[in-house]
Write a protein that holds these residues in place. Structure first.
Motif, mmCIF file in Angstrom:
data_model
loop_
_atom_site.group_PDB
_atom_site.id
_atom_site.type_symbol
_atom_site.label_atom_id
_atom_site.label_comp_id
_atom_site.label_asym_id
_atom_site.label_seq_id
_atom_site.Cartn_x
_atom_site.Cartn_y
_atom_site.Cartn_z
ATOM 1 N N PHE A 20 -4.078 -26.624 -20.748
ATOM 2 C CA PHE A 20 -3.741 -25.967 -19.487
ATOM 3 C C PHE A 20 -3.685 -26.952 -18.330
ATOM 4 O O PHE A 20 -4.155 -28.088 -18.417
ATOM 5 C CB PHE A 20 -4.753 -24.853 -19.165
ATOM 6 N N ARG A 21 -3.103 -26.463 -17.252
ATOM 7 C CA ARG A 21 -3.111 -27.138 -15.950
ATOM 8 C C ARG A 21 -3.612 -26.107 -14.949
ATOM 9 O O ARG A 21 -3.364 -24.914 -15.102
ATOM 10 C CB ARG A 21 -1.720 -27.626 -15.569
ATOM 11 N N ALA A 22 -4.307 -26.591 -13.929
ATOM 12 C CA ALA A 22 -4.844 -25.695 -12.905
ATOM 13 C C ALA A 22 -5.187 -26.529 -11.677
ATOM 14 O O ALA A 22 -4.913 -27.736 -11.635
ATOM 15 C CB ALA A 22 -6.087 -24.986 -13.429
ATOM 16 N N GLU A 23 -5.786 -25.864 -10.696
ATOM 17 C CA GLU A 23 -6.300 -26.543 -9.513
ATOM 18 C C GLU A 23 -7.721 -26.073 -9.256
ATOM 19 O O GLU A 23 -8.064 -24.930 -9.562
ATOM 20 C CB GLU A 23 -5.441 -26.223 -8.284
ATOM 21 N N ARG B 106 -7.567 -29.944 -6.119
ATOM 22 C CA ARG B 106 -7.451 -31.032 -7.106
ATOM 23 C C ARG B 106 -6.704 -30.543 -8.331
ATOM 24 O O ARG B 106 -7.006 -29.486 -8.876
ATOM 25 C CB ARG B 106 -8.826 -31.511 -7.547
ATOM 26 N N GLN B 107 -5.752 -31.340 -8.786
ATOM 27 C CA GLN B 107 -5.025 -31.036 -10.017
ATOM 28 C C GLN B 107 -5.936 -31.277 -11.215
ATOM 29 O O GLN B 107 -6.625 -32.304 -11.271
ATOM 30 C CB GLN B 107 -3.786 -31.923 -10.139
ATOM 31 N N VAL B 108 -5.924 -30.344 -12.143
ATOM 32 C CA VAL B 108 -6.762 -30.421 -13.337
ATOM 33 C C VAL B 108 -5.875 -30.304 -14.565
ATOM 34 O O VAL B 108 -4.974 -29.462 -14.611
ATOM 35 C CB VAL B 108 -7.783 -29.256 -13.374
ATOM 36 N N GLN B 109 -6.132 -31.128 -15.549
ATOM 37 C CA GLN B 109 -5.575 -30.959 -16.881
ATOM 38 C C GLN B 109 -6.753 -30.656 -17.782
ATOM 39 O O GLN B 109 -7.828 -31.262 -17.627
ATOM 40 C CB GLN B 109 -4.872 -32.216 -17.366
ATOM 41 N N GLY B 110 -6.569 -29.732 -18.715
ATOM 42 C CA GLY B 110 -7.692 -29.405 -19.572
ATOM 43 C C GLY B 110 -7.272 -28.769 -20.869
ATOM 44 O O GLY B 110 -6.089 -28.559 -21.131
ATOM 45 N N CYS B 111 -8.284 -28.480 -21.669
ATOM 46 C CA CYS B 111 -8.043 -27.844 -22.953
ATOM 47 C C CYS B 111 -9.209 -26.917 -23.265
ATOM 48 O O CYS B 111 -10.371 -27.290 -23.101
ATOM 49 C CB CYS B 111 -7.901 -28.897 -24.050
ATOM 50 N N ASP B 112 -8.885 -25.708 -23.674
ATOM 51 C CA ASP B 112 -9.861 -24.765 -24.199
ATOM 52 C C ASP B 112 -9.758 -24.841 -25.716
ATOM 53 O O ASP B 112 -8.686 -24.588 -26.281
ATOM 54 C CB ASP B 112 -9.545 -23.329 -23.754
ATOM 55 N N PHE B 113 -10.857 -25.196 -26.358
ATOM 56 C CA PHE B 113 -10.909 -25.237 -27.815
ATOM 57 C C PHE B 113 -11.641 -23.983 -28.278
ATOM 58 O O PHE B 113 -12.790 -23.758 -27.884
ATOM 59 C CB PHE B 113 -11.660 -26.479 -28.313
#
Length: 136
Positions: free
Chosen positions: A73-76, A80-87
Motif C-alpha cells: 500500500f501507499r498512504a500518508e 508524510r508519504q508512506v509505502q508499506g505492506c500488510d502481511f
C-alpha cells in the motif's frame, strides 16, 4: 481481492474485526514485541485507520495455497508519504491469525510511531472494552 483489503479501502473497521481470529497476533512496524489477541489487534487497526490517510493498495501477492497475502500500500501520515505492506496469514477457517505491518521510509515509520503512540491510551481502553470519548 482479499476481504481485508476491501474493508481497509472502505474504512470498515467492523468488517476487519470480523476477519480476525480470536488468537490473532499483530506485529507492529515500530514496536518489537507482538500484540496477542483479537481485541488488541482490532483496536490497533482502528487506531491505524485514524492515523493513516488516503490508503490505497497497489499490489496484492497471494501464496499458492491462498493462506498468505502481501498487500502493498501507499498512504500518508501527517503529510508524510508512506509505502508499506500488510502481511496476512489465514488460519484453517480463513480468519487472519497473523497480521504484520511494515512501512518505509524511516521518516514515515517515525511519523507512524509518533501518531500511534498518541493513540495508544485509547487503543488500550478500546481493547479492554472501556468507554472511549470521541474527542480523543
Amino acid at each position: 481481492m482479499h476481504p481485508f483489503r476491501r474493508a481497509v479501502e472502505a474504512g470498515d473497521t467492523s468488517a476487519i474485526e470480523g476477519l480476525l481470529a480470536d488468537d490473532a497476533v499483530f506485529t507492529s512496524p515500530v514496536v518489537f514485541k507482538p500484540y496477542q489477541g483479537k481485541a488488541i489487534t482490532a483496536a490497533i487497526v482502528r487506531g491505524a485507520a485514524r492515523v493513516f490517510e488516503d490508503v490505497r493498495y497497489v499490489r496484492e501477492i497471494v501464496s499458492a495455497d491462498g493462506r498468505d497475502h502481501a498487500l502493498i500500500f501507499r498512504a500518508e501520515i501527517n503529510g508524510r508519504q508512506v509505502q508499506g505492506c500488510d502481511f496476512l496469514h489465514l488460519d484453517e477457517d480463513g480468519l487472519i491469525d497473523d497480521l504484520t505491518v511494515m512501512v518505509r521510509p524511516l521518516t514515515a515509520a517515525n511519523a507512524l510511531a509518533e501518531a500511534m503512540g498518541a493513540q495508544f491510551d485509547r487503543i488500550e481502553r478500546e481493547a479492554l472494552g472501556a468507554p472511549v470519548a470521541e474527542a480523543q
